[in-house]
Design an enzyme around this catalytic site. Structure first.
Site, short mmCIF file in Angstrom:
data_model
loop_
_atom_site.label_atom_id
_atom_site.label_comp_id
_atom_site.label_asym_id
_atom_site.label_seq_id
_atom_site.Cartn_x
_atom_site.Cartn_y
_atom_site.Cartn_z
N THR A 845 0.81 -1.23 0.00
CA THR A 845 0.00 0.00 0.00
C THR A 845 0.84 1.27 0.00
OG1 THR A 845 -0.16 -0.12 2.42
CG2 THR A 845 -1.93 -1.13 1.14
N CYS A 846 2.05 1.20 0.56
CA CYS A 846 2.91 2.39 0.60
C CYS A 846 3.27 2.85 -0.81
CB CYS A 846 4.18 2.11 1.38
SG CYS A 846 3.89 1.74 3.11
N PHE A 847 3.46 1.87 -1.70
CA PHE A 847 3.91 2.17 -3.05
C PHE A 847 2.79 2.03 -4.08
CE2 PHE A 847 7.50 0.21 -0.71
CZ PHE A 847 8.29 1.35 -0.58
#
Length: 880
Positions: A845-847
């Site tokens: 989810t961060c990327f």
């Protein structure tokens, strides 16, 4: 007292190396009567004759006389005796004393003998012989003092303030006189007798400790009056205008030392320097208005004005000393303002480099106190209709109006230039904007401030900005940075777009740090999400939260921004859950919430409202859409706006309709029915308990009729929607302020309610699969692969809520920004997962990465995607 006036009543003539030319440019005025000093109190001036001596002479004449006298002394035949009897006349009281001396005695020795007889300390004595002051280290023979000569003692008496400072100033005048006469045949000056050393000594005497009574401020003023009353500014300017390069250099260095010394004083004492620096500006403007030294002096004056104005802005109304100083210089700083306006206008029109930040700041530093002076004196006439009559500021007001009109016209040309550069691309191409336009907003801010003075001025600026919306918005998005003061733009809110207004509001938040060491770390148990989140956020210091948040759920590997976005969404779902009793849903729009007066059942409810303010502010700071909206009444109170009947329409439709009916009912019918039996009370029910509250004193005995029904409705709305939740709103604002660190109203000043909706929840339209696809890239797959084609077809078949769940699983965003997927911080990516082809998808989810196996059939892919689209599954699958 105008500082261009010199300290005595006589007109003095500067003569040598072109100084006569200076004289014609420096108009002499008589000293104001209330500033006259007695001869015994006047500071020494080498170009002033005593009232009982011969008429004033030019410096060249004085120098010639001195040489002739010395020559005569050397050639005359006199008695071999060196003993002298001298008559010393004391100018104070006219008393004359007889002193015995020797020709070889120094002046200081003679002064010591005088002290024995008069009790006047040596450092307070000034001895004059033939119109010249005697210097301590010289011998009496040096001055050709003969037997029975008369000397005048014009020293300051014991009542004189700061005698040592007076001596230093007199030393400066003596040194200037000596340099100007070019007495190269004289012995060198003793150590410590240079102008720079004397100036340093003078400023070192000024006390820097302040007290409650402003005594230090007054003392500084007294010191600087000594400096100006002795005509030191005129003397140093005369030295600077000398044809001799050494004299010119000495004068320039001395003036620069004085200017720098003024800026080195504490802020509260710099205001005392304004009159002296103004005097330097006047003198230099008359003789060398284009020299760099004049520019330096003008810039120093601007810096002093800026510092003093900041003190005035921070002070309370009783701080009149600084107010007075700004007022008295108001009429005199216009020449500087006009010069900088010419420079700035030329730079704006030229467009090669654009106006410099420094020049714009200096223009502003002169404009603000001048506006203050005009506001103070003409407040009853603002906005002003020209021409004015019978006011000392009439000329300045008219000339400022001309500067305003000129800058307004020039800025229209500049805005057209930007509009032409952007072409049809609008604000989408702000990155290509030239840096030389970076000061345009600062100039518009000054123009807007000027417009406040004149009738029709605001409308002219608004007309310009509204006709140039595209370049105006482009300037905001390109050049408004954190820490800038752009509150003035809110006056032209209708000329801005949502992106501009959001940008202005977001720039009031601190910039979240990416350094993990500065972040506030949280380890939260999902099963106790709200309680543990409250402990981490409510107990933290505001400064600790400004550095950003590092979030991790217990017993999970995932960390990073994606997990933080998920936490924001989940904790807000808990806070605004009606079962928590903190907030109520709006009856007409379940997305909107307002504070619940029943929240007091929880003894920590006020702390939770402050916690909520922090969470919402942090979500905004981290640009996370949390999916909740505030109702209009709640929003209006955060912005300190009055709640009207129309504002409660969506919050309580029943009360709105009732109040509307009361106000619109025929007055005769209303009164004939005794106001429907209404009195000034409000009946409420909370947690099963009914209560009657009076809207005003004796309200239950006061009937509502056609004449007081408007008052009744206003009091009813205030009691029901304002007073009942004011404490809750206050606590929320306190928490919001902890993160914002500027007044909450400053944040909401830039926004409409709809803007705040967009920042909290995102776009209101359904998710566009086409927009989603346009902002997605691939790794391990090609856009033409059948798995990619299946993926988008499956998304199109899903419900809106299923799509949001897939998006949440993919990015930890359930809501997208108002501008769609392009508003996300990054593009989205679909990666091929090299795992068995029946595995569930995973995500980083961060990327913004979704990892898909290469499913063999569309049916299998749809089954797996619908599984992760379930609400209880879409969370906690993300990895760092």
């Amino acid at each position: 007292m105008t500082l261009s006036r010199l300290s005595d009543n006589h007109k003095r003539k500067f003569d040598d190396n072109g100084v006569d030319n200076i004289l014609h440019k420096m108009k002499r005025h008589e000293v104001d009567a209330d500033h006259h000093t007695s001869p015994s109190q006047q500071p020494f001036n080498p170009w002033r004759s005593d009232e009982n001596s011969a008429p004033n002479r030019s410096l060249s004449e004085e120098c010639s006389s001195s040489s002739s006298s010395s020559s005569s002394t050397e050639s005359s035949t006199r008695s071999e005796s060196t003993r002298l009897q001298l008559f010393v006349r004391m100018m104070s009281g006219g008393k004359t004393i007889v002193i015995q001396a020797d020709k070889n005695d120094t002046v200081e020795t003679l002064q010591s003998r005088i002290e024995v007889k008069t009790k006047i300390p040596v450092n307070e004595q000034r001895l004059i012989y033939k119109g010249k002051q005697l210097q301590d280290e010289r011998s009496l023979s040096y001055y050709s003092i003969e037997q029975d000569s008369s000397l005048h003692l014009v020293g300051r008496m014991r009542s004189t303030e700061h005698p040592v400072a007076c001596q230093v100033v007199d030393d400066i005048m003596y040194i200037v006189s000596r340099i100007h006469r070019g007495e190269n045949n004289l012995p060198p000056l003793p150590r410590g007798m240079s102008i720079s050393e004397k100036l340093a000594s003078f400023f070192s005497m000024i006390p820097v400790e302040n007290d409650e009574n402003n005594s230090t401020d007054k003392s500084t003023e007294t010191y600087l009056k000594i400096f100006t009353n002795s005509s030191v500014p005129a003397a140093l300017v005369m030295l600077y205008t000398s044809r001799l390069e050494t004299n010119k250099s000495c004068g320039e260095n001395s003036i620069k030392i004085f200017l720098n010394s003024c800026l080195a004083l504490p802020d509260n004492q710099q205001s005392c320097c304004l009159p002296v620096v103004l005097e330097f500006c006047r003198l230099l403007r008359r003789v060398c208005p284009h020299d760099k030294l004049y520019g330096s002096c003008r810039n120093t004056l601007g810096s002093l004005l800026e510092t003093v104005q900041e003190l005035v802005d921070k002070s309370e109304s009783g701080f009149t000393r600084l107010h007075y100083r700004l007022l008295t210089v108001g009429e005199e700083i216009f020449p500087c303002l006009s010069e900088l306006a010419d420079l700035m206008d030329q730079q704006l029109v030229d467009d090669n480099l654009g106006p410099s930040l420094y020049d714009v700041q200096k223009f502003s530093s002169f404009w603000r106190p001048l506006k203050y002076a005009i506001d103070f004196q003409l407040s009853s006439l603002i906005p002003i209709a020209l021409p004015l009559r019978s006011t000392v500021l009439e000329a300045e007001v008219g000339r400022v109006r001309q500067i305003f009109g000129r800058l307004l016209t020039t800025m229209n040309i500049c805005m057209l230039r930007i509009e032409s550069s952007l072409g049809g691309r609008g604000v989408a191409n702000t990155e290509a904007m030239a840096l030389k336009w970076g000061q345009y907003l600062a100039v518009l801010k000054i123009v807007s401030s000027m417009s406040e003075l004149y009738q029709g001025g605001k409308e002219q600026v608004a007309s310009l900005i509204n006709s140039r919306k595209v370049p105006f918005c482009a300037l905001i998005l390109k050049f408004v940075k954190r820490g800038d003061d752009h509150g003035w733009i809110s006056e032209y809110k209708e000329a801005t777009t949502f992106e501009c207004r959001r940008h202005l509001a977001m720039m009031l938040f601190p910039d979240p740090k990416e350094d993990y060491e500065e972040m506030h770390e949280m380890l939260i148990d999902r099963s106790d999400l709200l309680k543990e989140s409250f402990q981490y956020i409510a107990k933290a210091s505001p400064g600790g939260l400004h550095g950003g948040l590092f979030m991790e759920f217990k017993n999970e590997e995932a960390t990073g921004p994606g997990v933080l976005r998920e936490w924001f969404y989940l904790v807000c779902q808990e806070i605004f859950n009606p079962g928590r009793t903190l907030f109520l849903r709006s009856t007409d729009d379940f997305r909107r919430f307002s504070p619940n007066t029943a929240s007091k059942v929880d003894p920590l409810h006020l702390d939770y409202f402050k916690f909520t303010g922090r969470v919402i502010a942090l979500a905004l700071m981290h640009n996370v859409q949390v999916g909740v909206l505030f109702d209009r009444v709640f929003y209006q109170q955060l912005t300190n706006q009055t709640i009207s009947l129309e504002d409660i329409k969506d919050t309580d439709r029943i009360m709105y309709n009732s109040c509307k009916q009361i106000l619109e009912m025929d007055p005769v019918f209303f009164d004939s029915n005794a106001g429907l039996g209404l009195t000034f009370v409000l009946e409420t029910e909370e947690l099963g308990k009914r209560e009657t509250k009076e809207l005003k004193k004796d309200g239950k005995y006061t009937a509502v009729n056609s004449e007081n029904r408007e008052e009744y409705v206003k009091l009813l709305i205030n009691k029901r929607f304002v007073a009942s939740i004011s404490e809750l709103v206050k606590k929320f604002s306190e928490g919001f302020f902890d993160i914002l660190s500027v007044p909450v109203r400053s944040f909401f000043l830039h926004l409409h309610l709809e803007d705040f909706d967009g920042m909290l929840r995102g776009g209101e339209n359904q998710i566009s699969v086409d927009d989603w696809k346009a902002h997605t890239e691939y790794n391990g797959f090609k856009e033409t692969d059948r798995q990619i084609d299946w993926f988008w077809k499956i998304l199109r078949k899903m419900t809106e809520e299923e799509r949001r769940s897939v998006l949440f699983f993919w990015t930890s965003n359930k809501f997208i920004p108002v501008e769609g997927f392009r508003g996300l911080s990054s593009k989205l990516y679909i990666y091929r997962l090299h795992e068995p082809n029946d595995r569930l998808p995973t995500s980083h989810t961060c990327f913004y990465r979704l990892c898909l196996p290469k499913y063999p059939t569309m049916g299998l892919m749809e089954q797996r995607l619908r599984f992760i689209a379930q609400d209880h599954v879409s969370s906690s699958f993300g990895k760092w």
